[in-house]
Write a protein that holds these residues in place. Structure first.
Motif, PDB file in Angstrom:
ATOM      1  N   ARG A 184       0.831  -1.212   0.000  1.00 61.43           N
ATOM      2  CA  ARG A 184       0.000   0.000   0.000  1.00 61.43           C
ATOM      3  C   ARG A 184       0.867   1.264   0.000  1.00 61.43           C
ATOM      4  O   ARG A 184       0.611   2.204  -0.764  1.00 61.43           O
ATOM      5  CB  ARG A 184      -0.972   0.015   1.185  1.00 61.43           C
ATOM      6  CG  ARG A 184      -1.914   1.214   1.096  1.00 61.43           C
ATOM      7  CD  ARG A 184      -3.049   1.227   2.096  1.00 61.43           C
ATOM      8  NE  ARG A 184      -3.563   2.599   2.166  1.00 61.43           N
ATOM      9  CZ  ARG A 184      -4.644   3.044   1.533  1.00 61.43           C
ATOM     10  NH1 ARG A 184      -5.381   2.228   0.811  1.00 61.43           N
ATOM     11  NH2 ARG A 184      -5.000   4.312   1.630  1.00 61.43           N
TER      12      ARG A 184
ATOM     13  N   GLN B 160       0.797   4.022  -2.913  1.00 60.66           N
ATOM     14  CA  GLN B 160       0.513   5.432  -2.590  1.00 60.66           C
ATOM     15  C   GLN B 160       1.607   6.339  -3.146  1.00 60.66           C
ATOM     16  O   GLN B 160       1.329   7.435  -3.645  1.00 60.66           O
ATOM     17  CB  GLN B 160       0.347   5.609  -1.070  1.00 60.66           C
ATOM     18  CG  GLN B 160      -0.930   4.967  -0.515  1.00 60.66           C
ATOM     19  CD  GLN B 160      -2.200   5.679  -0.978  1.00 60.66           C
ATOM     20  OE1 GLN B 160      -2.226   6.908  -1.129  1.00 60.66           O
ATOM     21  NE2 GLN B 160      -3.258   4.918  -1.232  1.00 60.66           N
TER      22      GLN B 160
ATOM     23  N   LEU C 256      -6.653  -0.801  -6.927  1.00 56.28           N
ATOM     24  CA  LEU C 256      -7.856  -0.327  -6.243  1.00 56.28           C
ATOM     25  C   LEU C 256      -8.638  -1.501  -5.661  1.00 56.28           C
ATOM     26  O   LEU C 256      -9.060  -1.476  -4.495  1.00 56.28           O
ATOM     27  CB  LEU C 256      -8.720   0.480  -7.225  1.00 56.28           C
ATOM     28  CG  LEU C 256     -10.119   0.892  -6.782  1.00 56.28           C
ATOM     29  CD1 LEU C 256     -10.102   1.640  -5.455  1.00 56.28           C
ATOM     30  CD2 LEU C 256     -10.781   1.759  -7.857  1.00 56.28           C
TER      31      LEU C 256
ATOM     32  N   ARG D 246      -7.307  -2.590  -2.566  1.00 63.25           N
ATOM     33  CA  ARG D 246      -7.301  -1.519  -1.550  1.00 63.25           C
ATOM     34  C   ARG D 246      -5.904  -0.984  -1.271  1.00 63.25           C
ATOM     35  O   ARG D 246      -5.618  -0.541  -0.162  1.00 63.25           O
ATOM     36  CB  ARG D 246      -7.960  -1.985  -0.224  1.00 63.25           C
ATOM     37  CG  ARG D 246      -9.319  -2.644  -0.378  1.00 63.25           C
ATOM     38  CD  ARG D 246     -10.401  -1.713  -0.841  1.00 63.25           C
ATOM     39  NE  ARG D 246     -10.670  -0.618   0.092  1.00 63.25           N
ATOM     40  CZ  ARG D 246     -11.397   0.444  -0.202  1.00 63.25           C
ATOM     41  NH1 ARG D 246     -11.918   0.588  -1.410  1.00 63.25           N
ATOM     42  NH2 ARG D 246     -11.609   1.386   0.681  1.00 63.25           N
TER      43      ARG D 246
ATOM     44  N   VAL E  66      -4.880   1.456  -3.150  1.00 64.69           N
ATOM     45  CA  VAL E  66      -5.312   2.852  -3.290  1.00 64.69           C
ATOM     46  C   VAL E  66      -6.821   2.856  -3.022  1.00 64.69           C
ATOM     47  O   VAL E  66      -7.478   1.814  -3.080  1.00 64.69           O
ATOM     48  CB  VAL E  66      -5.011   3.430  -4.699  1.00 64.69           C
ATOM     49  CG1 VAL E  66      -3.511   3.447  -4.977  1.00 64.69           C
ATOM     50  CG2 VAL E  66      -5.730   2.645  -5.784  1.00 64.69           C
ATOM     51  N   ASP E  67      -7.377   4.029  -2.736  1.00 67.17           N
ATOM     52  CA  ASP E  67      -8.799   4.122  -2.400  1.00 67.17           C
ATOM     53  C   ASP E  67      -9.617   4.636  -3.579  1.00 67.17           C
ATOM     54  O   ASP E  67      -9.113   5.374  -4.422  1.00 67.17           O
ATOM     55  CB  ASP E  67      -8.982   5.066  -1.204  1.00 67.17           C
ATOM     56  CG  ASP E  67      -8.198   4.594   0.013  1.00 67.17           C
ATOM     57  OD1 ASP E  67      -8.107   3.365   0.226  1.00 67.17           O
ATOM     58  OD2 ASP E  67      -7.657   5.454   0.741  1.00 67.17           O
ATOM     59  N   LEU E  68     -10.877   4.241  -3.582  1.00 69.96           N
ATOM     60  CA  LEU E  68     -11.777   4.666  -4.655  1.00 69.96           C
ATOM     61  C   LEU E  68     -11.791   6.190  -4.779  1.00 69.96           C
ATOM     62  O   LEU E  68     -11.707   6.728  -5.889  1.00 69.96           O
ATOM     63  CB  LEU E  68     -13.197   4.136  -4.400  1.00 69.96           C
ATOM     64  CG  LEU E  68     -14.260   4.591  -5.401  1.00 69.96           C
ATOM     65  CD1 LEU E  68     -13.931   4.127  -6.820  1.00 69.96           C
ATOM     66  CD2 LEU E  68     -15.649   4.077  -4.995  1.00 69.96           C
ATOM     67  N   GLU E  69     -11.884   6.882  -3.652  1.00 71.23           N
ATOM     68  CA  GLU E  69     -11.958   8.349  -3.675  1.00 71.23           C
ATOM     69  C   GLU E  69     -10.712   8.936  -4.341  1.00 71.23           C
ATOM     70  O   GLU E  69     -10.796   9.930  -5.069  1.00 71.23           O
ATOM     71  CB  GLU E  69     -12.098   8.909  -2.249  1.00 71.23           C
ATOM     72  CG  GLU E  69     -13.383   8.506  -1.533  1.00 71.23           C
ATOM     73  CD  GLU E  69     -13.509   7.004  -1.252  1.00 71.23           C
ATOM     74  OE1 GLU E  69     -12.451   6.349  -1.014  1.00 71.23           O
ATOM     75  OE2 GLU E  69     -14.636   6.469  -1.297  1.00 71.23           O
ATOM     76  N   GLN E  70      -9.576   8.333  -4.083  1.00 74.42           N
ATOM     77  CA  GLN E  70      -8.324   8.819  -4.679  1.00 74.42           C
ATOM     78  C   GLN E  70      -8.354   8.670  -6.205  1.00 74.42           C
ATOM     79  O   GLN E  70      -7.924   9.568  -6.930  1.00 74.42           O
ATOM     80  CB  GLN E  70      -7.128   8.036  -4.119  1.00 74.42           C
ATOM     81  CG  GLN E  70      -6.866   8.281  -2.634  1.00 74.42           C
ATOM     82  CD  GLN E  70      -5.692   7.462  -2.120  1.00 74.42           C
ATOM     83  OE1 GLN E  70      -5.581   6.263  -2.413  1.00 74.42           O
ATOM     84  NE2 GLN E  70      -4.809   8.100  -1.359  1.00 74.42           N
TER      85      GLN E  70
ATOM     86  N   HIS F 108     -13.554  -0.630 -11.200  1.00 74.28           N
ATOM     87  CA  HIS F 108     -14.674  -0.243 -10.333  1.00 74.28           C
ATOM     88  C   HIS F 108     -15.776   0.427 -11.172  1.00 74.28           C
ATOM     89  O   HIS F 108     -15.478   1.245 -12.041  1.00 74.28           O
ATOM     90  CB  HIS F 108     -14.165   0.727  -9.262  1.00 74.28           C
ATOM     91  CG  HIS F 108     -15.140   0.914  -8.147  1.00 74.28           C
ATOM     92  ND1 HIS F 108     -16.284   1.676  -8.280  1.00 74.28           N
ATOM     93  CD2 HIS F 108     -15.167   0.414  -6.887  1.00 74.28           C
ATOM     94  CE1 HIS F 108     -16.955   1.640  -7.148  1.00 74.28           C
ATOM     95  NE2 HIS F 108     -16.304   0.884  -6.283  1.00 74.28           N
TER      96      HIS F 108
END
Lengths: 202, 202
Positions: free
Chosen positions: A108, A112, A139, A142, A144-148, A170
């Motif tokens: 992770r 990032q 993604l 996880r 990286v995050d969906l929002e990112q 996604h």
């Protein structure tokens, strides 16, 4: 090999077309393209777009997520493209896959860092095409995050082409994209116990 | 751009993997790969395999059926690959498509010439990868015959990789192949009336 160029050979021998047209869109648009699915040909397809963009004299940046610990032929292929291309194989392999020595936290942190790099390259304004290889996969896992990812895609400069690859894209990323292909596996050589072959599989 | 290579930049800044592995299959096999379907990314995927193969120092020949009358960026991208690659864009455009000035007979004679060229290149033994772009399409349109394509695939030297692209691959061709992907269209920018864009679509 003869000195004559292949295309000249063909024109002499064959029934070549009388003229070659050059298409130009009235309006230039930067597209968001997602290549997903479980079949062979996602990263491969992104590399084809890179070759095509370089042919047009466009500036290209490729950031590979998760990939970076296992050599693939495109790494040297990309070096042959003399067009100011930047290629970063950032990853530490497939997180959770047997034999991979890194923890989820390490993967992770690594992803990032790669995402920061992607943001920088996008903001630099120096590129016409930015490929984020395996980002869908990062993604899904996880790293990286969906929002990112949504923020990144929504912040794309209007003339930049952004290509995202990897299985299990996604739905919200698909929603934002202009062109989305799903590569389905009809057959794969590995199911006949044929090992990965250089030039085709890596 | 800085003088430093992208990958060096990444290793300094990021959490790069400690080592890079190089996979080698115990047995080398030449694969027959078919990339079909109606989505974006078939020729593109073949071009990615070409880039990958060149990176491995392999010898590549690309014969494009039907394509040859409309410029595409990969034509110049391929010229950058300094690896003895041969590329022939043989075709006269999409047979039957509005505005195409050639008769079906002309398209067929043209495709038959290209098939002869493919047979020669295959028999020469000089190549590791032979791409026959849009051959599936040429078969569907009866510019070449099923028996001709099956004979070609069955006659493939065991170490040669053969890649066939184009929509609507014939079931008997799929049957002979080792790896087959179907590229499905989930979305395409042209449905939003976005024109084809250089670097992505051509």
């Amino acid at each position: 090999m003869t000195e004559e160029k292949p295309q000249e050979t063909w024109r002499k021998r064959g029934s070549a077309p009388e003229r070659i047209d050059h298409y130009q869109p009235k309006e230039r648009r930067g597209l968001t393209v997602v290549i997903t699915g479980h079949g062979k040909g996602k990263t491969t397809s992104a590399m084809g777009m890179v070759l095509r963009a370089c042919g047009h004299g466009m500036k290209v940046c490729i950031i590979q997520f998760m990939k970076g610990d296992l050599y693939s032929g495109e790494w040297d292929g990309l070096k042959m493209l003399d067009c100011g291309l930047e290629h970063y194989a950032t990853g530490k392999g497939f997180c959770g896959l047997q034999g991979n020595p890194y923890s989820k936290n390490e993967h992770r942190a690594n992803a990032q860092d790669a995402l920061d790099l992607a943001r920088e390259k996008m903001a630099s304004g120096r590129f016409d095409l930015l490929v984020l290889d395996e980002l869908n996969n990062a993604l899904k896992l996880r790293l990286v995050d969906l929002e990112q990812v949504l923020e990144l895609v929504k912040g794309k400069p209007s003339l930049l082409h952004l290509v995202l690859t990897g299985r299990d894209a996604h739905p919200e990323v698909i929603e934002l994209a202009d062109t989305v292909s799903e590569v389905r596996e009809i057959k794969h050589a590995y199911r006949k116990n044929i090992e990965p072959q250089p030039g085709i599989d890596y």
